[in-house]
Design an enzyme around this catalytic site. Sequence first.
Site, PDB file in Angstrom:
ATOM      1  N   SER A 270      -5.330  -4.487 -25.706  1.00  0.00           N
ATOM      2  CA  SER A 270      -5.187  -5.597 -24.776  1.00  0.00           C
ATOM      3  C   SER A 270      -6.204  -5.492 -23.638  1.00  0.00           C
ATOM      4  O   SER A 270      -7.405  -5.454 -23.891  1.00  0.00           O
ATOM      5  CB  SER A 270      -3.745  -5.596 -24.265  1.00  0.00           C
ATOM      6  OG  SER A 270      -3.404  -6.827 -23.757  1.00  0.00           O
ATOM      7  N   ASP A 462      -1.351 -11.989 -33.748  1.00  0.00           N
ATOM      8  CA  ASP A 462      -1.380 -12.098 -32.282  1.00  0.00           C
ATOM      9  C   ASP A 462      -2.068 -13.398 -31.901  1.00  0.00           C
ATOM     10  O   ASP A 462      -3.041 -13.809 -32.534  1.00  0.00           O
ATOM     11  CB  ASP A 462      -2.169 -10.901 -31.727  1.00  0.00           C
ATOM     12  CG  ASP A 462      -2.260 -10.894 -30.209  1.00  0.00           C
ATOM     13  OD1 ASP A 462      -1.381 -11.490 -29.546  1.00  0.00           O
ATOM     14  OD2 ASP A 462      -3.210 -10.266 -29.688  1.00  0.00           O
ATOM     15  N   HIS A 519       0.268  -8.410 -31.548  1.00  0.00           N
ATOM     16  CA  HIS A 519      -0.534  -7.809 -30.478  1.00  0.00           C
ATOM     17  C   HIS A 519      -0.389  -6.287 -30.482  1.00  0.00           C
ATOM     18  O   HIS A 519      -1.343  -5.567 -30.227  1.00  0.00           O
ATOM     19  CB  HIS A 519      -0.051  -8.391 -29.152  1.00  0.00           C
ATOM     20  CG  HIS A 519      -0.908  -8.103 -27.972  1.00  0.00           C
ATOM     21  ND1 HIS A 519      -2.190  -8.556 -27.860  1.00  0.00           N
ATOM     22  CD2 HIS A 519      -0.657  -7.416 -26.829  1.00  0.00           C
ATOM     23  CE1 HIS A 519      -2.684  -8.156 -26.694  1.00  0.00           C
ATOM     24  NE2 HIS A 519      -1.774  -7.462 -26.056  1.00  0.00           N
ATOM     25  N   MET A 520       0.815  -5.814 -30.763  1.00  0.00           N
ATOM     26  CA  MET A 520       1.086  -4.378 -30.787  1.00  0.00           C
ATOM     27  C   MET A 520       1.117  -3.915 -32.246  1.00  0.00           C
ATOM     28  O   MET A 520       2.185  -3.831 -32.857  1.00  0.00           O
ATOM     29  CB  MET A 520       2.415  -4.080 -30.094  1.00  0.00           C
ATOM     30  CG  MET A 520       2.363  -4.172 -28.582  1.00  0.00           C
ATOM     31  SD  MET A 520       2.421  -5.835 -27.919  1.00  0.00           S
ATOM     32  CE  MET A 520       4.160  -6.078 -27.715  1.00  0.00           C
TER      33      MET A 520
END
Length: 543
Positions: A270, A462, A519-520
């Site tokens: 990120s 994401d 995203h993770m």
Amino acid sequence: MRLSISVTTLLAAACAIGNSNALSIPSFANPQQLLNLEHYGNAFNSQMDKFAQSALNGNIVTAIANYFNEPLESISEETKKIWSDLILQFPQSVTNLNFKSNPKKATKGKGKFDVHVTDKKFPGHQLRVKSTPESLGVDTVKQYSGYLDVEEEDKHFFYWFFESRNDPKNDPVVLWLNGGPGCSSLTGLFFELGPSSITAGIKPKFNPSAWNNNASVIFLDQPVNVGYSYSSESVSNTIAAGKDVYAFLELFFKQFPQYNNLPFHIAGESYAGHYIPVFASEILSHEERTFNLTSVLIGNGLTDPLVQYEYYEPMACGEGGEPSVLSPEECQGMTDAIPRCTSLIKSCYESESIWSCVPASIYCNNAEMGPYQRTGRNVYDIRTMCEGSNLCYSDLEYIDQYLNLEDVKAALGVEVDEYESCNFDINRNFLLAGDWMKPYYKNVINLLESDVPVLIYAGDKDFICNWLGNQAWTNALEWSGSAGFSKAPVKSWEVNGKPAGEVKNYKHFTFLRVFGGGHMVPYDQPESSLDMVNRWLSGDYKF
Ligand SMILES: *[C@@H]1O[C@H](CO)[C@@H](O)[C@H](O)[C@H]1NC(C)=O
Ligand SMILES: *[C@@H]1O[C@H](CO)[C@@H](O)[C@H](O)[C@H]1NC(C)=O
């Protein structure tokens, strides 16, 4: 074109908020809820009102000029127009803008430590070390936690180190950094790649796919006032943060010389797409360093906004591998905003002045993320809606509860009163300091030209730092291997005999798309993520 800036979007801004940014982007179906959130709601609104009013009076511009040492003459006509549009959105009263975050409540000396390390090269710095966290049951391997103290600046950085489960004498060392800016790396530990997760019963649960299976891993809370770190000072840009991280690493490796000749890698996600290129360049600038910098890994990062901001629309509107989640009108609106957004980011890239960089963040975040956020969909995973009350993932609440338990804090030597997974003051400070849109991608070129291998990986579900944007900037990057990289084929990547993603590699630069990751990535695809990290750390850059 009319600007419509909402506090919501300003805050919700990019990838930046990072991992437990789930926290900071609650249900956008109900923007009121965001504004009411205690940690930044009212305080932030009144900040923006102050900002607006003093800007109307001309004070804010002067205040910023003084605070950031940015000459007023550097403001272009377009930038002036953007600022006045911005100001019109917040036409309320009050005066001075405060860029500093509130100090975190903490008691130095509360934690009991076994070892104190200092180094003449870093006067006024000390590393405090504790070796008891094994009692917590997060892992059975050797662990250390503690603080790096920078006395003069009253900065105290918390870290937690886990030895490799395999062969710590020979396995590499990895520094893990979450983004935000302002989010704790301990959420990466417990939510993504650390040795345990936290159950609904607020107990650690063994993670068989932890990255310390074959590497020793350091989790560092930075900048100060994030997670368990604290200070009476504030840090609001990536460059300043990098100097502290370098000092931390030197003292860490001085205390633990058994690790300092091992391969050393920096990984993160990120907003760490900003941090890592800068931190790694800072490390390279110190020829006298006592440790290796072997490679860097960036997951779903924000690294080259000028390229990446063009890919919110395709990702949301059906071109990223998932059906469109927006109406044709909303998609068109995002497309229409691109020329102005990119022209603002370009002027930020050219001047790196907050006059250009702040409006670019506000305008682009609003135009390119706003429509998606308003759907209430999870910005970290296009397949899902935000679940739970104000978190997109309810597991994150368990981590907060766990890290606020008194016995946990005592075992780790923690000195802050309260753990928060994200500090929204820091988030705002970075944004208002113009850090968001700066061209830190240039440091990636520096790394590649210095022969430091770079892995850019992206979970392909994401939205907020999506794979299309990451793929695009890696293709656009101008370095001595650009021609080779552009000709390199996209190949399939398999894990346990199944397709896990797609990879493009040339020499020591690799882009990896991870199928089914949000995203993770380690949270959604633990096995793929472990295969990825083990292969990369072993020097297999082609996968
Ligand atoms: C990783 O660790 C496991 C044991 O935990 C070991 O069997 C394996 O060989 C290790 N892999 C590498 C590449 O070191
Ligand atoms: C880095 O790693 C190499 C082995 O790959 C080792 O010889 C060297 O001493 C290490 N340390 C530094 C500071 O470069």
